[in-house]
Write a protein that holds these residues in place. Structure first.
Motif, PDB file in Angstrom:
ATOM      1  N   ALA A 240     -12.285  15.731   6.500  1.00 30.93           N
ATOM      2  CA  ALA A 240     -12.001  16.280   5.167  1.00 30.93           C
ATOM      3  C   ALA A 240     -11.281  15.237   4.316  1.00 30.93           C
ATOM      4  CB  ALA A 240     -11.145  17.539   5.272  1.00 30.93           C
ATOM      5  N   ASP A 241     -11.409  15.392   2.988  1.00 30.09           N
ATOM      6  CA  ASP A 241     -10.655  14.564   2.052  1.00 30.09           C
ATOM      7  C   ASP A 241      -9.225  15.084   1.956  1.00 30.09           C
ATOM      8  OD1 ASP A 241     -13.202  13.590   1.603  1.00 30.09           O
ATOM      9  OD2 ASP A 241     -13.373  14.427  -0.425  1.00 30.09           O
ATOM     10  N   CYS A 242      -8.333  14.270   1.414  1.00 27.71           N
ATOM     11  CA  CYS A 242      -6.981  14.750   1.121  1.00 27.71           C
ATOM     12  C   CYS A 242      -6.447  14.026  -0.117  1.00 27.71           C
ATOM     13  CB  CYS A 242      -6.041  14.549   2.306  1.00 27.71           C
ATOM     14  SG  CYS A 242      -5.488  12.856   2.570  1.00 27.71           S
ATOM     15  N   ILE A 243      -5.460  14.648  -0.745  1.00 30.97           N
ATOM     16  CA  ILE A 243      -4.776  14.012  -1.873  1.00 30.97           C
ATOM     17  C   ILE A 243      -3.595  13.234  -1.332  1.00 30.97           C
ATOM     18  CG2 ILE A 243      -3.557  14.354  -4.057  1.00 30.97           C
ATOM     19  CD1 ILE A 243      -6.520  15.059  -4.155  1.00 30.97           C
ATOM     20  N   PHE A 244      -3.615  11.942  -1.537  1.00 29.89           N
ATOM     21  CA  PHE A 244      -2.604  11.013  -1.030  1.00 29.89           C
ATOM     22  C   PHE A 244      -1.699  10.611  -2.192  1.00 29.89           C
ATOM     23  CE2 PHE A 244      -1.001   7.056   0.800  1.00 29.89           C
ATOM     24  CZ  PHE A 244      -0.968   7.318   2.155  1.00 29.89           C
ATOM     25  N   LYS A 245      -0.399  10.562  -1.944  1.00 26.71           N
ATOM     26  CA  LYS A 245       0.558  10.218  -3.006  1.00 26.71           C
ATOM     27  C   LYS A 245       1.447   9.063  -2.559  1.00 26.71           C
ATOM     28  CE  LYS A 245       0.986  15.111  -4.234  1.00 26.71           C
ATOM     29  NZ  LYS A 245       1.949  16.230  -4.426  1.00 26.71           N
ATOM     30  N   LEU A 246       1.816   8.236  -3.527  1.00 25.81           N
ATOM     31  CA  LEU A 246       2.726   7.114  -3.295  1.00 25.81           C
ATOM     32  C   LEU A 246       3.811   7.129  -4.366  1.00 25.81           C
ATOM     33  CD1 LEU A 246       0.036   4.355  -2.723  1.00 25.81           C
ATOM     34  CD2 LEU A 246       1.744   4.976  -1.021  1.00 25.81           C
ATOM     35  N   ARG A 247       5.056   6.795  -3.960  1.00 25.77           N
ATOM     36  CA  ARG A 247       6.125   6.646  -4.939  1.00 25.77           C
ATOM     37  C   ARG A 247       7.153   5.655  -4.401  1.00 25.77           C
ATOM     38  NH1 ARG A 247       9.658  12.309  -4.394  1.00 25.77           N
ATOM     39  NH2 ARG A 247      10.737  11.727  -2.459  1.00 25.77           N
ATOM     40  N   PRO A 248       7.893   4.999  -5.291  1.00 30.12           N
ATOM     41  CA  PRO A 248       8.936   4.075  -4.820  1.00 30.12           C
ATOM     42  C   PRO A 248       9.961   4.810  -3.966  1.00 30.12           C
ATOM     43  CG  PRO A 248       8.522   3.774  -7.165  1.00 30.12           C
ATOM     44  CD  PRO A 248       7.796   5.022  -6.752  1.00 30.12           C
ATOM     45  N   HIS A 249      10.476   4.131  -2.948  1.00 29.98           N
ATOM     46  CA  HIS A 249      11.460   4.727  -2.056  1.00 29.98           C
ATOM     47  C   HIS A 249      12.811   4.912  -2.744  1.00 29.98           C
ATOM     48  CE1 HIS A 249      13.699   5.739   1.501  1.00 29.98           C
ATOM     49  NE2 HIS A 249      14.438   4.661   1.424  1.00 29.98           N
ATOM     50  N   ALA A 250      13.171   3.998  -3.623  1.00 28.52           N
ATOM     51  CA  ALA A 250      14.459   4.074  -4.314  1.00 28.52           C
ATOM     52  C   ALA A 250      14.577   5.376  -5.089  1.00 28.52           C
ATOM     53  CB  ALA A 250      14.626   2.885  -5.256  1.00 28.52           C
ATOM     54  N   LYS A 251      15.727   6.019  -4.993  1.00 28.48           N
ATOM     55  CA  LYS A 251      15.935   7.312  -5.669  1.00 28.48           C
ATOM     56  C   LYS A 251      16.366   7.078  -7.120  1.00 28.48           C
ATOM     57  CE  LYS A 251      17.060   9.729  -1.409  1.00 28.48           C
ATOM     58  NZ  LYS A 251      18.090  10.461  -0.649  1.00 28.48           N
ATOM     59  N   ALA A 252      15.442   6.601  -7.879  1.00 34.48           N
ATOM     60  CA  ALA A 252      15.715   6.327  -9.293  1.00 34.48           C
ATOM     61  C   ALA A 252      15.115   7.425 -10.160  1.00 34.48           C
ATOM     62  CB  ALA A 252      15.111   4.972  -9.677  1.00 34.48           C
ATOM     63  N   LYS A 253      15.601   7.534 -11.402  1.00 37.15           N
ATOM     64  CA  LYS A 253      15.090   8.552 -12.318  1.00 37.15           C
ATOM     65  C   LYS A 253      13.613   8.336 -12.622  1.00 37.15           C
ATOM     66  CE  LYS A 253      19.489   9.564 -14.593  1.00 37.15           C
ATOM     67  NZ  LYS A 253      20.237   9.555 -15.867  1.00 37.15           N
ATOM     68  N   GLN A 254      13.182   7.091 -12.493  1.00 36.06           N
ATOM     69  CA  GLN A 254      11.797   6.776 -12.819  1.00 36.06           C
ATOM     70  C   GLN A 254      10.832   7.092 -11.673  1.00 36.06           C
ATOM     71  OE1 GLN A 254      14.311   4.580 -13.130  1.00 36.06           O
ATOM     72  NE2 GLN A 254      14.580   4.512 -15.337  1.00 36.06           N
ATOM     73  N   THR A 255      11.343   7.561 -10.525  1.00 46.26           N
ATOM     74  CA  THR A 255      10.490   7.744  -9.351  1.00 46.26           C
ATOM     75  C   THR A 255       9.300   8.642  -9.630  1.00 46.26           C
ATOM     76  OG1 THR A 255      12.290   7.342  -7.787  1.00 46.26           O
ATOM     77  CG2 THR A 255      10.414   8.584  -6.977  1.00 46.26           C
ATOM     78  N   ARG A 256       9.543   9.797 -10.250  1.00 48.17           N
ATOM     79  CA  ARG A 256       8.426  10.718 -10.501  1.00 48.17           C
ATOM     80  C   ARG A 256       7.384  10.101 -11.416  1.00 48.17           C
ATOM     81  NH1 ARG A 256      10.662  16.943 -11.039  1.00 48.17           N
ATOM     82  NH2 ARG A 256      11.535  17.075  -8.944  1.00 48.17           N
ATOM     83  N   LYS A 257       7.849   9.366 -12.426  1.00 54.15           N
ATOM     84  CA  LYS A 257       6.898   8.728 -13.342  1.00 54.15           C
ATOM     85  C   LYS A 257       6.074   7.672 -12.624  1.00 54.15           C
ATOM     86  CE  LYS A 257       9.725   9.398 -17.505  1.00 54.15           C
ATOM     87  NZ  LYS A 257      10.460   8.734 -18.593  1.00 54.15           N
ATOM     88  N   ALA A 258       6.661   7.060 -11.600  1.00 52.18           N
ATOM     89  CA  ALA A 258       5.963   5.992 -10.882  1.00 52.18           C
ATOM     90  C   ALA A 258       5.033   6.516  -9.799  1.00 52.18           C
ATOM     91  CB  ALA A 258       6.990   5.036 -10.270  1.00 52.18           C
ATOM     92  N   THR A 259       5.066   7.818  -9.534  1.00 50.27           N
ATOM     93  CA  THR A 259       4.221   8.388  -8.478  1.00 50.27           C
ATOM     94  C   THR A 259       2.744   8.278  -8.846  1.00 50.27           C
ATOM     95  OG1 THR A 259       5.942   9.952  -7.812  1.00 50.27           O
ATOM     96  CG2 THR A 259       3.679  10.481  -7.182  1.00 50.27           C
ATOM     97  N   VAL A 260       1.949   7.834  -7.886  1.00 47.63           N
ATOM     98  CA  VAL A 260       0.501   7.782  -8.075  1.00 47.63           C
ATOM     99  C   VAL A 260      -0.139   8.679  -7.021  1.00 47.63           C
ATOM    100  CG1 VAL A 260       0.404   5.510  -9.142  1.00 47.63           C
ATOM    101  CG2 VAL A 260       0.333   5.688  -6.663  1.00 47.63           C
ATOM    102  N   SER A 261      -1.195   9.370  -7.398  1.00 44.66           N
ATOM    103  CA  SER A 261      -1.913  10.210  -6.437  1.00 44.66           C
ATOM    104  C   SER A 261      -3.412  10.014  -6.628  1.00 44.66           C
ATOM    105  CB  SER A 261      -1.517  11.680  -6.596  1.00 44.66           C
ATOM    106  OG  SER A 261      -1.896  12.172  -7.851  1.00 44.66           O
ATOM    107  N   PHE A 262      -4.131  10.132  -5.536  1.00 44.36           N
ATOM    108  CA  PHE A 262      -5.567   9.897  -5.566  1.00 44.36           C
ATOM    109  C   PHE A 262      -6.183  10.533  -4.321  1.00 44.36           C
ATOM    110  CE2 PHE A 262      -3.165   6.346  -3.953  1.00 44.36           C
ATOM    111  CZ  PHE A 262      -3.717   6.102  -2.715  1.00 44.36           C
ATOM    112  N   THR A 263      -7.485  10.674  -4.334  1.00 39.46           N
ATOM    113  CA  THR A 263      -8.188  11.253  -3.199  1.00 39.46           C
ATOM    114  C   THR A 263      -8.481  10.195  -2.157  1.00 39.46           C
ATOM    115  OG1 THR A 263      -9.228  12.939  -4.586  1.00 39.46           O
ATOM    116  CG2 THR A 263     -10.269  12.479  -2.459  1.00 39.46           C
TER     117      THR A 263
END
Length: 196
Positions: free
Chosen positions: A128-151
């Motif tokens: 099956a496919d899945c939605i994979f997400k990546l984000r910076p490890h640092a707990k910065a305010k910009q973390t959510r904005k930097a998150t990328v997701s793709f199949t």
């Protein structure tokens, strides 16, 4: 790469994605092999995760943070290890762990980085496919904005090394189908805590 993977995504260094890495026949062969493997619930820091696993090669214990020698990697998986090794390229002998995981419907992988003793991470997605997400490890305010997701499509290969391995976290969204994965890991050359 196909329409499943937007080419405009700004991915961290050391991350690569390879769709249709396996043929349909190779995928079915691996799924048949997995049927013969004894999978058991994954335990993480005293809790039972919503997935089943079987680990071969080296095992990392999240409670005592130690790496131990586990059961040998079954020879039946050597063709997969050799194919991944040729693609990267690394020597097949560098693959220190083979982890098989069964993800039931509704399961997720929470945000994390892989265990510290491991270096390169190569994941093969099956069934099956899945939605994979990546984000910076640092707990910065910009973390959510930097998150990328793709199949991440079934039969694909993704690889994490360098910055994507050390400085970014990854997770997956809830599944609507049962999914299997085979994860291959190499060991860091130094600083490994090993118990035989």
């Amino acid at each position: 790469m196909s329409e499943l993977f937007p080419i405009s995504l700004k991915l961290p260094g050391g991350f690569s994605y390879h769709e249709n890495f396996l043929t349909r026949e190779e995928e079915q062969h691996l799924l048949n092999l997995i049927l013969g493997v004894d999978l058991h619930p994954m335990m993480f820091q005293g809790y039972e995760a919503k997935r089943k696993v079987a680990s071969f090669g080296f095992d990392y214990n999240f409670d005592n943070r130690k790496l131990t020698v586990g059961k040998p990697i079954p020879l039946e998986f050597n063709p997969l290890i050799e194919k991944v090794s040729r693609h990267l390229p690394i020597d097949p002998s560098e693959v220190a762990e083979l982890l098989i995981t069964e993800y039931p419907v509704g399961s997720v992988i929470n945000w994390h980085r892989d265990a510290p003793p491991f270096d390169l991470i190569a994941g093969i997605s099956l069934s099956a496919d899945c939605i994979f997400k990546l984000r910076p490890h640092a707990k910065a305010k910009q973390t959510r904005k930097a998150t990328v997701s793709f199949t991440v499509a079934r039969r694909s290969l993704y690889v994490m090394s360098g910055i994507s391995r050390e400085e970014w976290q990854h997770s997956t969204a809830p599944l609507d189908q049962v999914r299997y994965s085979i994860t291959l890991r190499t060991l860091k050359k130094e600083g490994t805590s090993l118990v035989k």
